[in-house]
Design an enzyme around this catalytic site. Structure first.
Site, mmCIF file in Angstrom:
data_model
loop_
_atom_site.group_PDB
_atom_site.id
_atom_site.type_symbol
_atom_site.label_atom_id
_atom_site.label_comp_id
_atom_site.label_asym_id
_atom_site.label_seq_id
_atom_site.Cartn_x
_atom_site.Cartn_y
_atom_site.Cartn_z
ATOM 1 N N HIS A 67 0.866 -1.181 0.000
ATOM 2 C CA HIS A 67 0.000 0.000 0.000
ATOM 3 C C HIS A 67 0.906 1.235 0.000
ATOM 4 O O HIS A 67 2.012 1.193 0.552
ATOM 5 C CB HIS A 67 -0.834 -0.045 1.286
ATOM 6 C CG HIS A 67 -1.917 0.969 1.392
ATOM 7 N ND1 HIS A 67 -1.686 2.279 1.752
ATOM 8 C CD2 HIS A 67 -3.254 0.870 1.204
ATOM 9 C CE1 HIS A 67 -2.835 2.935 1.789
ATOM 10 N NE2 HIS A 67 -3.807 2.096 1.464
ATOM 11 N N LYS A 88 -10.589 -0.408 10.515
ATOM 12 C CA LYS A 88 -10.724 -1.630 9.706
ATOM 13 C C LYS A 88 -11.056 -2.837 10.580
ATOM 14 O O LYS A 88 -11.160 -3.955 10.098
ATOM 15 C CB LYS A 88 -9.424 -1.899 8.933
ATOM 16 C CG LYS A 88 -9.121 -0.849 7.864
ATOM 17 C CD LYS A 88 -7.892 -1.230 7.094
ATOM 18 C CE LYS A 88 -7.274 -0.047 6.358
ATOM 19 N NZ LYS A 88 -7.929 0.257 5.101
ATOM 20 N N GLN A 130 -4.442 -5.094 7.160
ATOM 21 C CA GLN A 130 -5.413 -6.059 6.640
ATOM 22 C C GLN A 130 -5.339 -7.416 7.341
ATOM 23 O O GLN A 130 -6.035 -8.350 6.940
ATOM 24 C CB GLN A 130 -5.200 -6.259 5.123
ATOM 25 C CG GLN A 130 -5.382 -5.008 4.297
ATOM 26 C CD GLN A 130 -6.828 -4.490 4.287
ATOM 27 O OE1 GLN A 130 -7.760 -5.168 4.717
ATOM 28 N NE2 GLN A 130 -7.006 -3.272 3.803
ATOM 29 N N CYS A 159 -4.702 2.433 -3.723
ATOM 30 C CA CYS A 159 -3.434 2.905 -3.130
ATOM 31 C C CYS A 159 -2.303 1.917 -3.366
ATOM 32 O O CYS A 159 -1.418 1.755 -2.496
ATOM 33 C CB CYS A 159 -3.581 3.204 -1.641
ATOM 34 S SG CYS A 159 -4.791 4.471 -1.281
ATOM 35 N N ASP A 215 3.119 -4.135 8.010
ATOM 36 C CA ASP A 215 1.880 -3.394 7.820
ATOM 37 C C ASP A 215 0.750 -4.404 7.988
ATOM 38 O O ASP A 215 0.489 -5.224 7.108
ATOM 39 C CB ASP A 215 1.874 -2.772 6.417
ATOM 40 C CG ASP A 215 0.538 -2.122 6.071
ATOM 41 O OD1 ASP A 215 -0.432 -2.314 6.825
ATOM 42 O OD2 ASP A 215 0.475 -1.439 5.031
HETATM 43 N N1 PMP Z 1 -1.846 -0.497 4.609
HETATM 44 C C1 PMP Z 1 -2.790 -1.282 4.090
HETATM 45 C C2 PMP Z 1 -2.426 -2.676 3.653
HETATM 46 C C3 PMP Z 1 -4.083 -0.818 3.953
HETATM 47 O O1 PMP Z 1 -5.029 -1.592 3.411
HETATM 48 C C4 PMP Z 1 -4.384 0.498 4.388
HETATM 49 C C5 PMP Z 1 -5.774 1.064 4.260
HETATM 50 N N2 PMP Z 1 -6.345 0.892 2.998
HETATM 51 C C6 PMP Z 1 -3.358 1.264 4.944
HETATM 52 C C7 PMP Z 1 -2.107 0.732 5.035
HETATM 53 C C8 PMP Z 1 -3.602 2.644 5.428
HETATM 54 O O2 PMP Z 1 -4.439 2.646 6.531
HETATM 55 P P1 PMP Z 1 -4.986 4.033 7.141
HETATM 56 O O3 PMP Z 1 -5.606 4.773 5.982
HETATM 57 O O4 PMP Z 1 -5.991 3.613 8.145
HETATM 58 O O5 PMP Z 1 -3.833 4.756 7.710
#
Ligand code: PMP
Length: 426
Positions: free
Chosen positions: A129, A232, A209, A371, A206
């Site tokens: 991401h 999430k 998920q 993203c 990270d």
């Molecule tokens: N890493 C991953 C794998 C994600 O799916 C996301 C959210 N789509 C993020 C980071 C970013 O999370 P946040 O917008 O809550 O900071």
């Protein structure tokens, strides 16, 4: 308990915990397949935040009055719940941030600036991401470090063996997602962490998920840093977590400066406070923390292992029913361990058009690059459609989704509404 009992969720009962699932969209029952972007919240989480607002609210850690002590107790009890949820050794290894993105940036700014030198290497993967890429790119710009990336194979799996060549004596950090937010693949963290540590690198996972969907044990993993978001995992937005190993956090300079993070301030200097306050400058997300604590209670009561199995069943079902038409390409083949995320492109159709027509049927999916622009470039596409599932989704919803997909194909392949927003009355 038999395996069947362990894995079967009473989804109908769980659904009644989530008021928003009663919503109608364009006259159809909402089918919410966008939990990878943000999950929904059960009443227990909403109640915990309302109770905080109505009965327990004051600023934390600085009060000399009764109400501030109560608010502090609630805030710290949320930290303790998160500690237990991820099996951290100490509650002060749990730092509250505003989310995964903020947690990763904290590590990049604090640990990264203090430890990286020109020519040092940061190893990521092509499936990351942007939140687990851009902070490292900015760090590389500041320090002269170099970014290298593990690739995926054509099935959407990480080329894990490539790590042997990519890890060098210059690798200072390996930053990898536990589960891809697009491919849904579950990465073999144990192997990555063992190899990274053997090469002397620090590992950041990270876990945006993974923590909401499967059991996490940071001590067993031996991970150095782990980041995830409240929104999430049935909790509120505006709060997230950085887990860091005590020794690393102790050695790191504070990132944000201000109130709460100090033990002493003179006019021209300060002494940082102890963990976790050192990394929580300013008034923290007090109400959101109450919600996150309740979300942890909720997920633990349901059982994250059972949630993971349920989502895998939904994902397999989705692959099965969606592939019936033969014009669909899944971005990962689902043959390795998968989470409840299914991303795809349909021949001749724009993902955005598809998502907009599905929305007319009440089905909420995501379309775009999610993203992950480097991943989409690697796959030779600019966007994809993504359906992502959580504990409250049902097999019937998958079938509704498949029926809506068939209708959307028919509508779009006729050329009506192609590359434009479909009529709202469609
Ligand atoms: N890493 C991953 C794998 C994600 O799916 C996301 C959210 N789509 C993020 C980071 C970013 O999370 P946040 O917008 O809550 O900071």
């Amino acid at each position: 308990m038999s395996t069947a009992q362990q894995t079967t969720l009473d989804v109908a009962a769980l659904r009644s915990d989530f008021p928003i699932l009663q919503t109608s969209v364009h006259g159809k029952p909402l089918v919410y397949f966008d939990s990878a972007a943000s999950s929904q919240r059960p009443q227990a989480v909403i109640d915990a935040m309302v109770a905080m607002e109505q009965r327990h609210y004051a600023n934390v850690h600085r009060g000399v009055h009764w109400l501030s002590d109560r608010a502090t107790e609630h805030y710290e009890s949320a930290r303790e719940k998160v500690r237990g949820f991820i099996q951290a050794r100490h509650a002060h290894e749990v730092i509250f941030t505003s989310g995964t993105t903020a947690a990763i940036n904290l590590v990049a700014r604090s640990w990264g600036d203090a430890n990286l030198n020109p020519g040092d290497e940061i190893l990521v993967t092509v499936m990351e991401h942007h939140s687990n890429l851009v902070p490292w790119q900015q760090l590389a710009e500041r320090t002269g470090a170099v970014i290298r990336a593990m690739d995926i194979d054509d099935r959407g799996h990480l080329l894990i063996d490539s790590i042997d060549d990519l890890l060098t004596e210059r690798t200072k950090l390996v930053a990898v997602s536990a589960v891809s937010n697009v491919l849904g693949t579950v990465n073999s963290l144990e192997e990555i962490i063992a190899k990274a540590h053997a090469a002397g690198a620090v590992v950041l996972v990270d876990a945006a998920q993974s923590v909401p969907h499967m059991a996490t044990d940071v001590q067993q993993l031996g991970v150095d840093f782990l980041a995830f978001s409240g929104h999430k995992m049935c909790g509120p937005s505006g709060i997230g977590v950085l887990y860091g190993r005590e020794a690393l956090l102790e050695a790191m300079p504070p990132f944000l400066g201000g109130g709460s993070m100090i033990s002493n301030v003179e006019i021209d200097r300060f002494t940082p406070g102890v963990l976790p306050a050192k990394f929580e400058a300013g008034t923290p997300p007090i109400v959101a923390a109450a919600g996150l604590g309740a979300a942890v209670d909720y997920l633990q009561a349901v059982g994250v292992d059972r949630i993971h199995v349920h989502e895998q069943q939904l994902a397999s079902r989705a692959r099965e029913v969606l592939s019936a038409e033969g014009d669909i390409r899944f971005l990962s083949d689902g043959s390795a361990e998968q989470a409840g995320i299914v991303s795809f492109v349909v021949d001749g159709l724009q993902s955005l058009d598809l998502a907009q027509v599905l929305d007319q049927h009440g089905v909420a999916i995501r379309a775009g690059h999610h993203c992950t622009m480097p991943l989409h470039k690697r796959l030779g596409i600019s966007s994809s459609a993504r359906a992502s599932f959580y504990l409250y989704n049902t097999v019937e919803e998958i079938d509704q989704f498949a029926a809506s997909m068939a209708a959307a194909r028919k509508f779009l392949k006729r050329g009506v509404g192609r590359s434009s927003t479909p009529s709202k009355t469609q």
